[in-house]
Design a protein around this motif. Structure first.
Motif, PDB file in Angstrom:
ATOM      1  N   SER A  74       0.829  -1.203   0.000  1.00 32.24           N
ATOM      2  CA  SER A  74       0.000   0.000   0.000  1.00 32.24           C
ATOM      3  C   SER A  74       0.867   1.259   0.000  1.00 32.24           C
ATOM      4  CB  SER A  74      -0.908  -0.006   1.225  1.00 32.24           C
ATOM      5  OG  SER A  74      -1.589   1.206   1.344  1.00 32.24           O
ATOM      6  N   VAL A  75       1.901   1.270   0.834  1.00 33.99           N
ATOM      7  CA  VAL A  75       2.771   2.445   0.909  1.00 33.99           C
ATOM      8  C   VAL A  75       3.557   2.616  -0.389  1.00 33.99           C
ATOM      9  CG1 VAL A  75       4.821   3.360   2.065  1.00 33.99           C
ATOM     10  CG2 VAL A  75       2.924   2.486   3.407  1.00 33.99           C
ATOM     11  N   GLN A  98       1.890   4.681  -3.075  1.00 38.31           N
ATOM     12  CA  GLN A  98       1.510   6.064  -2.779  1.00 38.31           C
ATOM     13  C   GLN A  98       2.273   7.056  -3.656  1.00 38.31           C
ATOM     14  OE1 GLN A  98      -0.861   7.048  -0.546  1.00 38.31           O
ATOM     15  NE2 GLN A  98      -1.320   4.894  -0.165  1.00 38.31           N
ATOM     16  N   ASP A  99       1.723   8.254  -3.761  1.00 37.65           N
ATOM     17  CA  ASP A  99       2.319   9.298  -4.587  1.00 37.65           C
ATOM     18  C   ASP A  99       3.688   9.735  -4.091  1.00 37.65           C
ATOM     19  OD1 ASP A  99       0.193   9.322  -6.321  1.00 37.65           O
ATOM     20  OD2 ASP A  99      -0.873  10.930  -5.253  1.00 37.65           O
ATOM     21  N   ARG A 116       6.322   7.524  -5.466  1.00 32.94           N
ATOM     22  CA  ARG A 116       6.576   7.805  -6.884  1.00 32.94           C
ATOM     23  C   ARG A 116       7.405   9.081  -7.036  1.00 32.94           C
ATOM     24  NH1 ARG A 116       1.377   5.365  -7.838  1.00 32.94           N
ATOM     25  NH2 ARG A 116       0.282   7.283  -7.346  1.00 32.94           N
ATOM     26  N   ASN A 162       6.191   4.764   7.266  1.00 33.08           N
ATOM     27  CA  ASN A 162       4.758   4.804   6.989  1.00 33.08           C
ATOM     28  C   ASN A 162       4.120   3.425   7.050  1.00 33.08           C
ATOM     29  OD1 ASN A 162       4.094   7.667   6.298  1.00 33.08           O
ATOM     30  ND2 ASN A 162       5.836   7.336   4.945  1.00 33.08           N
TER      31      ASN A 162
END
Length: 191
Positions: free
Chosen positions: A81-82, A85-86, A89, A109
């Motif tokens: 999930s982490v 994340q944006d 990226r 995170n």
């Protein structure tokens, strides 16, 4: 998405099925199975009550298999999930080194839910010791609470339950402090 087609999908399904099965086995049943296979049939470990260090292997495995299976699934889901994340990226677009992306951005995170679950699993393992100690005939609080219940010594039962409760509170306190230290928005880190 975490699952993709082909061979990787098969590995992910095998991991999910294996971890669900291992997490669903009760500690005392796993302990009895371990005693039968590794102590009675193979003779590798003592059956019960031995004080040698290698005699701890079967009780520890019986207590740890279920939580490790649950823990590995949660870690996998959180990390995937982490990593989607944006901000990950963006870190990759900045061409940061992979070890820096994982250690400085992804790990803190992903650890929040993982540490919360760790506290719950540790307290659950303490409760599992009551039955596992009796299977392996180990003297401890679990054995003492069962003997106290059988002899109707309720003051000892209350004292042991109080000790277990204090242990649960201390584990939750330590987990909350660690979570506060890991949270980048925390004011504790700045102090």
């Amino acid at each position: 998405m975490a699952t993709r087609g082909g061979r990787r999908r098969g590995l992910e399904l095998a991991f999910a099925a294996g971890s669900v099965i291992l997490a669903a086995i009760p500690e005392f049943l796993l302990a009895v199975g371990l005693v039968y296979v590794f102590a009675v049939s193979l003779g590798w470990f003592p059956v019960a009550g031995n004080t040698a260090p290698f005699a701890l292997v079967l009780p520890v495995v019986a207590l740890a298999v279920g939580p490790i299976a649950v823990f590995s699934r949660i870690i996998r889901v959180e990390v995937l999930s982490v990593l989607g994340q944006d901000f990950i990226r963006t870190a990759r677009a900045k061409r940061l080194a992979p070890h820096r992306i994982y250690s400085r951005h992804a790990l803190p995170n992903a650890m929040t839910a993982t540490l919360t679950l760790t506290g719950l699993l540790l307290t659950g393992m303490v409760a599992g010791t009551v039955l596992v100690e009796n299977v392996f005939a180990w003297p401890g609080l679990g054995t003492m609470i069962v003997q106290s219940i059988l002899t109707k010594d309720y003051s000892v039962v209350q004292g042991i339950v109080l000790v277990y409760g204090i242990g649960v509170l201390l584990v939750n306190l330590v987990i909350d402090v660690i979570l506060a230290l890991l949270d980048p928005r925390s004011t504790i880190r700045e102090a």
